[in-house]
Design a protein around this motif. Sequence first.
Motif, PDB file in Angstrom:
ATOM      1  N   TYR A   1      -8.271  14.901  -3.809  1.00 55.53           N
ATOM      2  CA  TYR A   1      -8.086  13.549  -3.654  1.00 55.53           C
ATOM      3  C   TYR A   1      -7.043  13.262  -2.595  1.00 55.53           C
ATOM      4  O   TYR A   1      -6.117  14.004  -2.233  1.00 55.53           O
ATOM      5  CB  TYR A   1      -7.721  12.907  -5.032  1.00 55.53           C
ATOM      6  N   ASP A   2      -7.344  11.873  -2.208  1.00 57.49           N
ATOM      7  CA  ASP A   2      -6.378  11.348  -0.998  1.00 57.49           C
ATOM      8  C   ASP A   2      -6.297   9.744  -1.279  1.00 57.49           C
ATOM      9  O   ASP A   2      -7.033   9.099  -1.351  1.00 57.49           O
ATOM     10  CB  ASP A   2      -6.945  11.475   0.422  1.00 57.49           C
ATOM     11  N   VAL A   3      -4.925   9.435  -1.749  1.00 58.79           N
ATOM     12  CA  VAL A   3      -4.600   8.081  -1.904  1.00 58.79           C
ATOM     13  C   VAL A   3      -4.467   7.539  -0.838  1.00 58.79           C
ATOM     14  O   VAL A   3      -3.757   7.746   0.288  1.00 58.79           O
ATOM     15  CB  VAL A   3      -3.256   7.751  -2.770  1.00 58.79           C
ATOM     16  N   LEU A   4      -5.449   6.442  -0.337  1.00 53.94           N
ATOM     17  CA  LEU A   4      -5.529   5.876   1.160  1.00 53.94           C
ATOM     18  C   LEU A   4      -4.587   4.538   1.047  1.00 53.94           C
ATOM     19  O   LEU A   4      -3.975   4.043   2.012  1.00 53.94           O
ATOM     20  CB  LEU A   4      -6.928   5.100   1.482  1.00 53.94           C
ATOM     21  N   ASP A   5      -4.478   3.882  -0.185  1.00 54.14           N
ATOM     22  CA  ASP A   5      -3.529   2.911  -0.334  1.00 54.14           C
ATOM     23  C   ASP A   5      -3.331   2.396  -1.577  1.00 54.14           C
ATOM     24  O   ASP A   5      -4.170   2.691  -2.647  1.00 54.14           O
ATOM     25  CB  ASP A   5      -4.476   1.622   0.282  1.00 54.14           C
ATOM     26  N   THR A   6      -2.096   1.916  -1.751  1.00 56.04           N
ATOM     27  CA  THR A   6      -1.822   1.410  -3.240  1.00 56.04           C
ATOM     28  C   THR A   6      -1.015   0.217  -3.068  1.00 56.04           C
ATOM     29  O   THR A   6      -0.642  -0.239  -2.132  1.00 56.04           O
ATOM     30  CB  THR A   6      -0.769   2.343  -4.228  1.00 56.04           C
ATOM     31  N   TRP A   7      -1.346  -0.697  -3.995  1.00 49.83           N
ATOM     32  CA  TRP A   7      -0.711  -1.920  -3.815  1.00 49.83           C
ATOM     33  C   TRP A   7      -0.304  -2.789  -5.111  1.00 49.83           C
ATOM     34  O   TRP A   7      -0.633  -2.259  -6.315  1.00 49.83           O
ATOM     35  CB  TRP A   7      -1.603  -3.164  -3.115  1.00 49.83           C
ATOM     36  N   ASN A   8       0.741  -3.548  -5.185  1.00 49.48           N
ATOM     37  CA  ASN A   8       1.364  -4.133  -6.374  1.00 49.48           C
ATOM     38  C   ASN A   8       1.865  -5.483  -5.963  1.00 49.48           C
ATOM     39  O   ASN A   8       2.222  -5.890  -5.049  1.00 49.48           O
ATOM     40  CB  ASN A   8       2.187  -3.296  -7.093  1.00 49.48           C
ATOM     41  N   TRP A   9       1.412  -6.505  -6.804  1.00 51.14           N
ATOM     42  CA  TRP A   9       2.096  -7.862  -6.746  1.00 51.14           C
ATOM     43  C   TRP A   9       2.271  -8.508  -8.028  1.00 51.14           C
ATOM     44  O   TRP A   9       1.631  -8.040  -9.154  1.00 51.14           O
ATOM     45  CB  TRP A   9       1.138  -8.496  -5.700  1.00 51.14           C
ATOM     46  N   GLY A  10       2.835  -9.488  -8.094  1.00 44.43           N
ATOM     47  CA  GLY A  10       2.996 -10.378  -9.094  1.00 44.43           C
ATOM     48  C   GLY A  10       4.113 -10.683  -9.454  1.00 44.43           C
ATOM     49  O   GLY A  10       5.059 -10.416  -8.903  1.00 44.43           O
ATOM     50  N   GLY A  11       4.370 -11.154 -10.745  1.00 44.10           N
ATOM     51  CA  GLY A  11       5.796 -11.591 -11.437  1.00 44.10           C
ATOM     52  C   GLY A  11       5.908 -13.263 -11.006  1.00 44.10           C
ATOM     53  O   GLY A  11       5.252 -14.007 -10.527  1.00 44.10           O
ATOM     54  N   ARG A  12       7.380 -13.427 -10.971  1.00 40.17           N
ATOM     55  CA  ARG A  12       7.927 -14.972 -10.654  1.00 40.17           C
ATOM     56  C   ARG A  12       8.081 -14.818  -8.908  1.00 40.17           C
ATOM     57  O   ARG A  12       8.984 -14.997  -8.649  1.00 40.17           O
ATOM     58  CB  ARG A  12       8.998 -14.928 -11.311  1.00 40.17           C
ATOM     59  N   ILE A  13       6.723 -14.889  -8.382  1.00 41.08           N
ATOM     60  CA  ILE A  13       7.146 -14.780  -6.566  1.00 41.08           C
ATOM     61  C   ILE A  13       6.600 -16.191  -6.188  1.00 41.08           C
ATOM     62  O   ILE A  13       7.226 -16.246  -5.086  1.00 41.08           O
ATOM     63  CB  ILE A  13       5.660 -13.975  -6.383  1.00 41.08           C
TER      64      ILE A  13
END
Length: 441
Positions: free
Chosen positions: A347-359
Motif C-alpha cells: 500500500y501507498d498512502v498518497l494523502d492524509t488530512w485532518n481538520w476541525g476543532g475550534r478553528i
Amino acid sequence: MRRGIVGPVRVEDRDAAALRPPLKAKPMLPTDCSVDTARFWSTIETSATIGVGREGGLSRLALTDDDRAMRDVFVTWCREAQLDVRVDKVGTIFARRSGTDDTLPPVFVGSHLDTQANGGRFDGIVGVLGALELVRTLDDLGHVTRRPIEIVNWTNEEGARFSPPMVASGCFAGSYALDWVLSLKADDGPRFGDELARIGYAGDHPVGGIVPDAYFELHIEQGPILDAARMEVGVVTHAYHSHGLLANFSGETAHTGPWPMEKRRNALAAGARLLTAVDDIGLDHAATGGKGTAARLVAWPNKAGILSDWAQIVCDVRHEDEAIAAEMQRRMMEALEAAAKRTHCGYDVLDTWNWGGRIFDETLIALVRDTAGRLGLRHQDLPSQAGHDAYFMARICPTVMIFTPCRDGITHNNNEFVSEAELRPALNTLLHSVVARADRG
C-alpha cells in the motif's frame, strides 16, 4: 486559453474602473437594508440549468465542460457588476470590489460552484452567488466599504472528479503544493492542470501570497438541526474533528478460477476490507455522533475472471470530541495495515488530512451572532460536520461560517432543497456582517 476569461484584468476593465466616480465611505447599514432575494434566486435558477443531473439536481463536476459554462456565466455577472476578475493557477476565480482604502487587506466571501455527481442546486452555490448578491446590493445602496471585498469561487471543493476535496483552498493556504495539485488525475484520465487549460481557466495569477482581513462562507447546513428547530440562521462555532485517508493498494492480476487463495494478491479485496473496517469504526461510535465513511473504492482491471492488481480508497472518520476522533483515526490506520497484510498487498498512502476543532474566529462568531440578533432573526450556535474551504482559510486568517437551513437535512442528493424565503435571513446576516467587518476602523 480564451481571452477575457482568465488571467490579468482586461484593458476594458481597467478603463471601466478608471471611469467610476470617487469612492466615499458610508455609515453602518440600517437594519432594514436587505438583499434582493428575487434577483438572487434568479441566479440560482440559472445555475440549476447548467450541468443538470438527476431530476431537480446537478452533476457539475470540477473542470468539465459544464463547470466551464457555469464559470463563464459567473464571470460575466461579475464583470457586469464592474468587479475586477482574476484567476489563479489552480483555477480559483476572484472578483474584487474596491474599497475606499484599497491598501487594506480584502474581506473574502465565497464558496464553490462545482457539485457532486448526484449533487443538489444549493451546496456551495449559495455561498458564491450569495456573495455576488451582497455586492449587487451594496451597489444598489451606493455603499462602498472601507476594505475591498472579494468574491471567491474555489476550484474542486467537492473532490468528486479529482481527489481529495478542497485542493484549491488548501493550495491557497499553503497546505498543498501547486505542482501536486496540477498533477492530480481524474477518474476519467486527464490531469488537473491539463483540464484547467482545456476549459480556459488555467490562470496566471499566483496561488495565495496574500492574507485576507477575514473570510466569510455562507453554506446550507447539510444537516437537519436548523430545519428541525425552525431556526433561520446557524452560527457555526466549531467543526467536527475529521481525519481522512487517500491510499493505493498494489497486488497482482491472476485468474479467479485456478489461482490458489493463499497466493492471491487482490487489491480490490484489500480496499474492501479497509472500507468495511472504517464503516464499523463509525458504527461503534454512532451513539455519540461519530462517523466513519467508506467514500470511494476504484480498482483495475475490476473485471470478472481476473483479480485486480490496483485499488484506490478514500475514507475518513470524524467526531466532535478530539480524543475520540484521534482514537478512531488510530483504528483506521491499523485497519489499513491489517487489510494489506491479510491480502498480501502493498500500500501507498498518497494523502492524509485532518481538520476541525475550534478553528473559527471568536470575534467573527460574535459578529455573526450579534448581527442575526440585531436583525431579529432566530439563530442557533452549532458545529459544522462536513468539510468546507473555510477550514483551510481558517489556517491563515480570521474565518467564520454562516449556515442556512437545509430541508430535512438532505444534501449531496438531487432532492436537496431550501426555499427562496428560507435563504433570505442568512443572506441578510451575511450582508450586514461582511459590511461591519469591511467598514471597521
